[in-house]
Design a protein around this motif. Structure first.
Motif: not given
Length: 475
Positions: A257-285
């Motif tokens: 992003l942005p999709h066009q232009g030479p000056e861009t950001l290369d982005l990557a993300a990951r959501y890591l769930p809890s290993s001790t609880s089956a419930l989903i938390g409120g974390d976001w990216y």
């Protein structure tokens, strides 16, 4: 099954005393072990699994107690029969009742002579049925008067089958004692035949199984409650996962992003769930290209777990995107999100960091609300950005939020994360762990490589809470 009152049969001899004593010792050790497990399972009773475990322990202790007394009888052999009762139906004095709550107090016997209509009850049976020991025993015709109406047909059928077809009796029914207490009785018996093969009498052993059945019902009820709780938890998790997947960015690999232009950001993300609880938390990216060509980067965490929290996270993230698209700067955006959480019906707290990146100037403008600050990595070293003022979202009405600026360079790596990314560490200790990745980030070619390094170092550890990591690499 032979009649327990037959006088022409030799008395059974007890087995070797030593072998039965060993079994008694094993049973009592097992009772102690089960009791220890039961005490460990005692909590406040709010967890359905703990209630089910405690009920199973109670049932096991009840049955082991009976086993202990059965083995003791097996070791000691039958009690001697007084001379006065050598004739099965001769009138006898009522024996002294055994101690309350012992196995013997819950097992009684009776015999009914069909020729003379006489009856003989043991003292224990009087105690089980709550009858006056001085009163005459009830005949077979009178016995149903003690039984609950709905159980009488079953008792009548058992007795009829025994007397007419010589079938053994094995069944249960409930009786109402004179004091109004209802007890569950298990009855086992057989007919006694005369020389011509006709039924002369019927004998039976009756056992009070009220506490045993109560324990079994408790186990069944707590098991059903646990299954309902698990089903509810599975349904809630499925809904939370579906909602989370619908709200979080759909990209799973790298994004530019942005999709066009030479000056861009290369982005990557990951959501890591809890290993001790089956419930989903409120974390976001989130990463979003704005209408003016800038890029919005944000991570955050709404406290709690479950569908309600995931729904609140979706609301917060939707509001953040809409206001950012309208041109709202990060500091003002945090203030508006705080007002939104403060106005919700369900009180909630959240933390967030929001960044606006302008590629033409490589300027990063950012604000935070009680959230870990971004980390900036450059030339194999890293540092924590100085955070502007900002309290947790929803904590203080009318709170104001500061704003900071940072100029990035080509090849810089910016790491945004939620609390809990580094298992077992928080605050400065977690920051130090992440900064240790600086040399490896310096060798990375993409943002996806950097995310992979984070997951390799922290992803396999036992995690008590959900976490998100978002990495942006300038090009």
């Amino acid at each position: 099954m032979p009649s327990h009152l037959s006088a022409d049969r030799p008395a059974a001899q007890p087995p070797a005393r030593g072998s039965v004593d060993a079994l008694i010792s094993q049973a009592r050790r097992l009772m102690g072990d089960v009791d220890a497990v039961r005490r460990d399972a005692q909590r406040d009773g709010s967890d359905p699994r703990e209630r089910w475990q405690r009920a199973l322990c109670d049932l096991a202790l009840h049955q082991l107690s009976d086993l202990d007394e059965h083995l003791a009888q097996l070791r000691d052999g039958p009690p001697p029969v007084p001379a006065a009762v050598e004739t099965p139906l001769a009138p006898t004095a009522v024996p002294e009742p055994p101690r309350p709550e012992s196995l013997l107090s819950r097992v009684g016997s009776a015999e009914w002579n069909l020729l003379t209509d006489a009856a003989s009850w043991s003292g224990e049976l009087y105690q089980i049925l709550g009858r006056d020991p001085a009163a005459p025993p009830l005949t077979l015709d009178e016995l149903p008067s003690l039984v609950l109406d709905e159980d009488r047909p079953g008792l009548t059928a058992m007795v009829t089958d025994c007397l007419v077809d010589a079938k053994p009796i094995d069944g249960e029914f409930r009786v109402v004692r004179p004091d109004g207490v209802v007890r569950t009785v298990h009855m086992m018996g057989e007919p006694v035949l005369d020389a011509d093969g006709g039924t002369a009498s019927m004998w039976a052993v009756l056992r009070d199984v009220s506490e045993l059945r109560r324990s079994q019902r408790t186990v069944s009820e707590t098991r059903d409650s646990l299954q309902r709780h698990r089903h509810h938890a599975q349904t809630e998790r499925r809904l939370a996962v579906e909602l989370q997947e619908a709200v979080l960015p759909p990209w799973r690999g790298s994004l530019r992003l942005p999709h066009q232009g030479p000056e861009t950001l290369d982005l990557a993300a990951r959501y890591l769930p809890s290993s001790t609880s089956a419930l989903i938390g409120g974390d976001w990216y989130d990463a979003l290209q704005l209408s003016d060509g800038a890029t919005l980067l944000s991570v955050g965490d709404l406290t709690g777990h479950g569908v309600a929290v995931t729904s609140g996270m979706a609301m917060l993230l939707g509001a953040l995107r809409g206001m950012a698209m309208a041109g709202t700067e990060p500091g003002q955006l945090m203030s508006l999100l705080n007002q939104l959480l403060d106005a919700t019906v369900q009180p909630a707290l959240g933390s967030a960091v929001c960044c606006r990146y302008r590629p033409e100037t490589r300027t990063l403008t950012w604000a935070q609300a009680g959230h870990p600050a971004p980390l900036l990595f450059r030339d194999g070293t890293g540092r924590l950005l100085s955070a502007p003022d900002g309290v947790l979202l929803g904590a203080t009405s009318g709170a104001s939020y500061g704003q900071a600026e940072e100029t990035l360079e080509a090849g810089d790596v910016l790491l945004l994360h939620t609390d809990g990314l580094v298992p077992g560490h928080s605050g400065a200790a977690a920051v130090d762990q992440l900064l240790d990745l600086a040399p490896r980030f310096g060798e990375a070619r993409t943002a996806q490589d950097c995310v992979r390094m984070v997951v390799e170092k922290f992803g396999d550890s036992e995690r008590t809470d959900d976490a998100c990591v978002l990495i942006a690499r300038t090009t």
